[in-house]
Design an enzyme around this catalytic site. Sequence first.
Site, PDB file in Angstrom:
ATOM      1  N   LYS A 150       4.592   0.457   9.589  1.00  0.00           N
ATOM      2  CA  LYS A 150       4.627   2.021   8.853  1.00  0.00           C
ATOM      3  C   LYS A 150       4.033   2.990   9.388  1.00  0.00           C
ATOM      4  O   LYS A 150       4.667   4.217   9.691  1.00  0.00           O
ATOM      5  CB  LYS A 150       4.065   1.639   7.424  1.00  0.00           C
ATOM      6  CG  LYS A 150       4.664   1.177   6.298  1.00  0.00           C
ATOM      7  CD  LYS A 150       3.983   1.085   4.938  1.00  0.00           C
ATOM      8  CE  LYS A 150       3.020   0.196   4.778  1.00  0.00           C
ATOM      9  NZ  LYS A 150       2.643  -0.065   3.545  1.00  0.00           N
ATOM     10  N   GLU A 202       0.963  -1.134  -0.059  1.00  0.00           N
ATOM     11  CA  GLU A 202       0.118  -0.025   0.174  1.00  0.00           C
ATOM     12  C   GLU A 202       1.135   1.344  -0.299  1.00  0.00           C
ATOM     13  O   GLU A 202       1.855   1.203   0.958  1.00  0.00           O
ATOM     14  CB  GLU A 202      -0.707   0.149   1.219  1.00  0.00           C
ATOM     15  CG  GLU A 202      -1.813   1.349   1.065  1.00  0.00           C
ATOM     16  CD  GLU A 202      -2.760   1.269   2.335  1.00  0.00           C
ATOM     17  OE1 GLU A 202      -2.552   0.470   3.274  1.00  0.00           O
ATOM     18  OE2 GLU A 202      -3.544   2.238   2.579  1.00  0.00           O
ATOM     19  N   ARG A 243       5.529 -13.131   9.063  1.00  0.00           N
ATOM     20  CA  ARG A 243       6.196 -11.862   8.985  1.00  0.00           C
ATOM     21  C   ARG A 243       7.575 -11.761   9.804  1.00  0.00           C
ATOM     22  O   ARG A 243       7.904 -12.499  10.686  1.00  0.00           O
ATOM     23  CB  ARG A 243       5.595 -10.886   9.286  1.00  0.00           C
ATOM     24  CG  ARG A 243       5.238 -10.384  10.957  1.00  0.00           C
ATOM     25  CD  ARG A 243       4.077  -9.599  11.154  1.00  0.00           C
ATOM     26  NE  ARG A 243       4.344  -8.000  10.827  1.00  0.00           N
ATOM     27  CZ  ARG A 243       3.770  -7.502   9.923  1.00  0.00           C
ATOM     28  NH1 ARG A 243       2.774  -7.967   9.162  1.00  0.00           N
ATOM     29  NH2 ARG A 243       4.091  -6.250   9.748  1.00  0.00           N
TER      30      ARG A 243
HETATM   31  P1  ATP Z   1       3.077  -2.501   8.248  1.00  0.00           P
HETATM   32  O1  ATP Z   1       2.476  -3.571   8.759  1.00  0.00           O
HETATM   33  O2  ATP Z   1       4.626  -2.266   8.175  1.00  0.00           O
HETATM   34  O3  ATP Z   1       2.387  -1.207   8.084  1.00  0.00           O
HETATM   35  P2  ATP Z   1       1.611  -3.354   6.034  1.00  0.00           P
HETATM   36  O4  ATP Z   1       1.504  -4.910   5.880  1.00  0.00           O
HETATM   37  O5  ATP Z   1       0.697  -2.578   6.113  1.00  0.00           O
HETATM   38  O6  ATP Z   1       3.102  -3.085   6.628  1.00  0.00           O
HETATM   39  P3  ATP Z   1       1.595  -3.355   2.927  1.00  0.00           P
HETATM   40  O7  ATP Z   1       2.207  -2.246   2.156  1.00  0.00           O
HETATM   41  O8  ATP Z   1       0.358  -3.736   2.884  1.00  0.00           O
HETATM   42  O9  ATP Z   1       2.141  -3.129   4.357  1.00  0.00           O
HETATM   43  O10 ATP Z   1       2.629  -4.749   2.752  1.00  0.00           O
HETATM   44  C1  ATP Z   1       2.798  -5.198   1.494  1.00  0.00           C
HETATM   45  C2  ATP Z   1       3.295  -6.478   1.589  1.00  0.00           C
HETATM   46  O11 ATP Z   1       4.282  -6.905   2.642  1.00  0.00           O
HETATM   47  C3  ATP Z   1       2.091  -7.529   2.166  1.00  0.00           C
HETATM   48  O12 ATP Z   1       1.899  -8.616   1.571  1.00  0.00           O
HETATM   49  C4  ATP Z   1       2.572  -7.759   3.689  1.00  0.00           C
HETATM   50  O13 ATP Z   1       2.296  -8.937   3.946  1.00  0.00           O
HETATM   51  C5  ATP Z   1       4.305  -7.757   3.352  1.00  0.00           C
HETATM   52  N1  ATP Z   1       4.806  -7.458   4.679  1.00  0.00           N
HETATM   53  C6  ATP Z   1       4.647  -6.332   5.355  1.00  0.00           C
HETATM   54  N2  ATP Z   1       5.061  -6.365   6.501  1.00  0.00           N
HETATM   55  C7  ATP Z   1       6.056  -7.534   6.636  1.00  0.00           C
HETATM   56  C8  ATP Z   1       7.117  -8.231   7.573  1.00  0.00           C
HETATM   57  N3  ATP Z   1       7.347  -7.704   8.538  1.00  0.00           N
HETATM   58  N4  ATP Z   1       7.622  -9.366   7.098  1.00  0.00           N
HETATM   59  C9  ATP Z   1       7.053  -9.880   5.838  1.00  0.00           C
HETATM   60  N5  ATP Z   1       6.201  -9.452   4.826  1.00  0.00           N
HETATM   61  C10 ATP Z   1       5.716  -8.074   5.414  1.00  0.00           C
END
Ligand code: ATP
Length: 573
Positions: free
Chosen positions: A280, A44, A270
């Site tokens: 984020k 996102e 994760r």
């Molecule tokens: P955050 O939790 O840091 O705000 P998010 O999941 O909201 O991150 P997205 O932009 O939705 O961020 O993530 C894009 C992809 O990265 C998704 O498929 C998510 O599952 C993966 N992702 C996010 N954080 C991690 C992590 N700590 N380890 C592995 N994959 C991750």
Amino acid sequence: MPAFESDPRVPGGGEPLDFIREIVKRDKLSGLYGGRVVTRFPPEPNGYLHIGHAKSICLNFGVARDFGGVCHLRFDDTNPETEDMKYVESIMRDVRWLGFDWQDRLFFASDYFEQLYGFAVRLIRDGKAYVDSLNEEEIRRYRGGVTEPGRESPYRGRSVEENLDLFARMRAGEFPDGAHVLRAKCDMAASNMKMRDPLLYRIRHATHYRRGGKWCLYPMYDFAHPLSDAIENVTHSICTLEFENNRAIYDWLLDNLFPSQRPHQYEFARLNLDYTVMSKRKLLALVEEGLVSGWDDPRMPTIAGMRRRGYTPEGIRLFAARIGVDKANSRVSMELLENAIRDDLNALAPRVMAVLRPLKVTITNYPEGKVEWLDAPYWPRDIDKGGSRKVPLSREVVIEQTDFLENPPADWIRLRPGGEVRLRSAYFIRCEEVERDPATGDAVGLRCTYDPDSLGKPAKGARKKTTAVQWVSAAHAVKAEVRLYDRLFSVADPESAGDGKSFTDFLNPGSAEIVRGCLVEPSLAGSSPGERFQFLRHGYFVADEGDSRPGALVFNRIVDLKDRYRKHLGKTD
Ligand code: ATP
Ligand code: MG
């Protein structure tokens, strides 16, 4: 089957396959998708990517590469309030920098708004979705709890015609935010609470960074994500474990709308990394509250921060390969990341000499005005690379203040009054006299003699028990600023350190030590931003991309040589 690429530096060489690759291999062998493998990385655009995303990027692009498939970059941009083009740009830059290429497969969920709307209308027509007019609070109450089933909304029985009419008027902007939502008609008593009539659409009168004011009706993640996967013919939709319960919605939607050849969702753990935070929202807070210098502050766990810090994409990919892909959440130690970075830099960064806190040494038996240009190898013997540069030696040199002690312990291997050490790639010197500040009595310089016969000769006797120290000729030295970065937080898990404290209470006050007045060897004078070196006995450094230029050098410490946190203090540097 294509040969699976494996990283020779990874123990086990990439075999056996992780559980995701086992699934993909199974589907490839069974011909489920006609042998096609399509994955996607779906960020996102509401912040910069972090090292957790790097794990996901390496997995999604890596699986596609290993199985002769393709990986899409898709922006999951369905929240108008927080998304921005500057994040789209930073994310594309970071994915490319990590070494991955989506070719022409760049997609935006916001390009599917019309199609997604059409799918919603189809669900309504099929009696599988309805417009609910409960407010947010009522929806929460009606949902029930883990041990208590939910209750059906009084609006659940609306006719298809009424639903179609209301949904069209929601799109047309007739209602304020929150007046109505579209929900799937699943099961308000489902044990998986996500399946209690999940929300599919909400009204948001907001400007979207790509679609402007065209829409005031926005799909929820649970609706947009599976359908975007299906629109793109994704085969394996790989996400993190917190979406495990959402998989039921994923399946329900696709079973209803794409009954054949549809993607499947698989969840992996994760990445949680010690001494940092990864959400984020929290990283944004650090930036907005000015607790770091920006998203690319070299202490940030963002890809941009790590790039500026001097980490290499190869080192980050090596880290991702070493941590592997697991089904259970766990924490990963910072050492694992730092070791991968060191292992990559070891054969990449030439060895050079820098003195961070100089102590003047006058070599009294070295002729005034004489300069010798001595050959100094760039690489240690165990690295199969040639190459050297000339370093100038003259009567006055500087060494590290910490390489001299007046009253050292018995096992001291550096310089002491009356003792000897080798100037690296040069001669042995003996400390004859300490020069003192008359006011404080502190040592401000040393008067030494050198052994003209010791160049290139192996040490013998007592000399064997000493080390070789880095040094720079005072007349030839180049000034530099050195930024010694350390872990951003002082505790391993700042998010659950407890006691009603905020994660920002655990920032490490010593995480950025600026050392000015460092003296580096003249060969570094022309270093271009981004060039990496090992400063002998200090660690790996990079000329800062933002602030360093010839004439005003600034070096960031990428990582030190060993883990200082375990090291016996005082024995080595
Ligand atoms: P955050 O939790 O840091 O705000 P998010 O999941 O909201 O991150 P997205 O932009 O939705 O961020 O993530 C894009 C992809 O990265 C998704 O498929 C998510 O599952 C993966 N992702 C996010 N954080 C991690 C992590 N700590 N380890 C592995 N994959 C991750
Ligand atoms: Mg997310």
